[in-house]
Design an enzyme around this catalytic site. Structure first.
Site, PDB file in Angstrom:
ATOM      1  N   HIS A  16      31.345  32.573  46.667  1.00 21.51           N
ATOM      2  CA  HIS A  16      31.482  32.794  48.008  1.00 21.51           C
ATOM      3  C   HIS A  16      30.695  31.462  49.221  1.00 21.51           C
ATOM      4  O   HIS A  16      30.273  30.816  48.587  1.00 21.51           O
ATOM      5  CB  HIS A  16      30.723  34.142  48.422  1.00 21.51           C
ATOM      6  CG  HIS A  16      29.211  34.213  48.827  1.00 21.51           C
ATOM      7  ND1 HIS A  16      28.704  35.233  49.533  1.00 21.51           N
ATOM      8  CD2 HIS A  16      28.329  33.394  48.232  1.00 21.51           C
ATOM      9  CE1 HIS A  16      27.224  34.652  49.333  1.00 21.51           C
ATOM     10  NE2 HIS A  16      27.129  33.758  48.627  1.00 21.51           N
ATOM     11  N   CYS A  35      23.374  29.429  50.848  1.00 23.76           N
ATOM     12  CA  CYS A  35      24.639  30.008  50.835  1.00 23.76           C
ATOM     13  C   CYS A  35      25.827  29.466  51.862  1.00 23.76           C
ATOM     14  O   CYS A  35      26.811  30.012  51.898  1.00 23.76           O
ATOM     15  CB  CYS A  35      24.592  31.268  51.139  1.00 23.76           C
ATOM     16  SG  CYS A  35      23.825  32.460  49.468  1.00 23.76           S
ATOM     17  N   HIS A  41      29.898  28.258  46.171  1.00 25.33           N
ATOM     18  CA  HIS A  41      28.884  28.223  45.093  1.00 25.33           C
ATOM     19  C   HIS A  41      28.803  29.693  44.692  1.00 25.33           C
ATOM     20  O   HIS A  41      29.457  30.644  44.999  1.00 25.33           O
ATOM     21  CB  HIS A  41      27.378  28.089  45.626  1.00 25.33           C
ATOM     22  CG  HIS A  41      26.972  29.202  46.538  1.00 25.33           C
ATOM     23  ND1 HIS A  41      27.314  29.209  47.773  1.00 25.33           N
ATOM     24  CD2 HIS A  41      26.433  30.475  46.480  1.00 25.33           C
ATOM     25  CE1 HIS A  41      26.919  30.375  48.555  1.00 25.33           C
ATOM     26  NE2 HIS A  41      26.345  30.997  47.625  1.00 25.33           N
ATOM     27  N   HIS A  43      27.516  33.541  42.328  1.00 28.15           N
ATOM     28  CA  HIS A  43      26.223  34.408  42.056  1.00 28.15           C
ATOM     29  C   HIS A  43      26.712  35.228  40.759  1.00 28.15           C
ATOM     30  O   HIS A  43      27.829  35.588  41.071  1.00 28.15           O
ATOM     31  CB  HIS A  43      25.678  35.365  43.312  1.00 28.15           C
ATOM     32  CG  HIS A  43      25.417  34.569  44.419  1.00 28.15           C
ATOM     33  ND1 HIS A  43      24.083  34.016  44.323  1.00 28.15           N
ATOM     34  CD2 HIS A  43      25.887  34.105  45.866  1.00 28.15           C
ATOM     35  CE1 HIS A  43      24.003  33.442  45.525  1.00 28.15           C
ATOM     36  NE2 HIS A  43      24.757  33.425  46.174  1.00 28.15           N
ATOM     37  N   ASP A  81      35.487  39.939  39.821  1.00 29.15           N
ATOM     38  CA  ASP A  81      34.800  39.172  39.025  1.00 29.15           C
ATOM     39  C   ASP A  81      35.717  37.801  38.725  1.00 29.15           C
ATOM     40  O   ASP A  81      37.052  37.766  38.691  1.00 29.15           O
ATOM     41  CB  ASP A  81      35.102  39.911  37.520  1.00 29.15           C
ATOM     42  CG  ASP A  81      34.137  39.161  36.611  1.00 29.15           C
ATOM     43  OD1 ASP A  81      32.993  38.537  36.770  1.00 29.15           O
ATOM     44  OD2 ASP A  81      34.613  39.278  35.355  1.00 29.15           O
ATOM     45  N   HIS A  82      34.934  36.549  38.912  1.00 29.74           N
ATOM     46  CA  HIS A  82      35.588  35.245  38.706  1.00 29.74           C
ATOM     47  C   HIS A  82      36.589  34.904  39.999  1.00 29.74           C
ATOM     48  O   HIS A  82      37.384  34.377  39.775  1.00 29.74           O
ATOM     49  CB  HIS A  82      36.259  35.146  37.401  1.00 29.74           C
ATOM     50  CG  HIS A  82      35.443  34.805  36.298  1.00 29.74           C
ATOM     51  ND1 HIS A  82      34.757  35.943  35.778  1.00 29.74           N
ATOM     52  CD2 HIS A  82      35.123  33.842  35.502  1.00 29.74           C
ATOM     53  CE1 HIS A  82      34.015  35.664  34.774  1.00 29.74           C
ATOM     54  NE2 HIS A  82      34.148  33.999  34.518  1.00 29.74           N
ATOM     55  N   GLU A 128      21.862  40.427  44.034  1.00 30.78           N
ATOM     56  CA  GLU A 128      22.818  38.906  44.149  1.00 30.78           C
ATOM     57  C   GLU A 128      21.972  37.823  43.264  1.00 30.78           C
ATOM     58  O   GLU A 128      22.421  37.090  42.797  1.00 30.78           O
ATOM     59  CB  GLU A 128      22.996  38.844  45.473  1.00 30.78           C
ATOM     60  CG  GLU A 128      23.855  37.255  45.818  1.00 30.78           C
ATOM     61  CD  GLU A 128      23.740  37.017  47.184  1.00 30.78           C
ATOM     62  OE1 GLU A 128      24.824  36.851  47.892  1.00 30.78           O
ATOM     63  OE2 GLU A 128      22.732  36.603  47.905  1.00 30.78           O
TER      64      GLU A 128
HETATM   65 NI    NI Z   1      25.347  32.839  48.260  1.00 28.36          NI
END
Ligand code: NI
Length: 143
Positions: A16, A35, A41, A43, A81-82, A128
């Site tokens: 995200h 972020c 990047h 998580h 996911d992914h 997270e």
């Molecule tokens: Ni982040």
């Protein structure tokens, strides 16, 4: 008999970026920190879904955890996911991909199906990072 609470844990990882277009680069970096990285990047998210109810006489279960897991996988994990939360996920479209907002959208995806399966969703906990998680108990929704 009082309700008993049961929780299923699931896991997904996703990319995200937190970025507000109407702000300057400097303000985005100041507010969103790492972020706000322009090239994304990821998580590793841990998702905890808590359901309440009365144990059924024949099974002793509030809800069949296999069924709960299947609902979460089909409605949430398969979509997140992914993936890139900002770009790839229809139910996150035009919404800031903060942990808070992802938790609210997860609630909206599974509340109905869990009710149809005989359970009552009471909490979404979305972790997270090691130090940060949010909890959502339903109620007034911002979108
Ligand atoms: Ni982040």
């Amino acid at each position: 008999m009082d309700n008993i609470y049961i929780t299923r844990r699931e896991h997904f990882n996703a990319a995200h970026k937190l970025w507000q277009d109407k702000w300057s680069d400097e303000k985005n970096e100041a507010v969103f920190g790492r972020c706000s990285n322009k090239n994304w990047h990821g998580h590793n998210y841990d998702l905890f879904v808590t359901v309440k109810g009365i144990p059924q006489e024949e099974t002793g279960f509030v809800i069949d955890l296999k069924l709960l897991s299947q609902i979460i996988k089909e409605k949430v994990i398969d979509h997140l996911d992914h993936r890139n939360l900002n770009l790839d996920v229809p139910f996150m479209k035009d919404i800031m991909a903060s942990t808070e907002n992802v938790a609210i959208k997860i609630w909206q995806q599974i509340d109905g199906p869990i009710r149809e399966a005989g359970g009552e969703l009471v909490k979404i906990k979305l972790q997270e990072t090691e130090n940060n998680y949010v909890e959502y108990f339903g109620g007034r929704e911002p979108f």
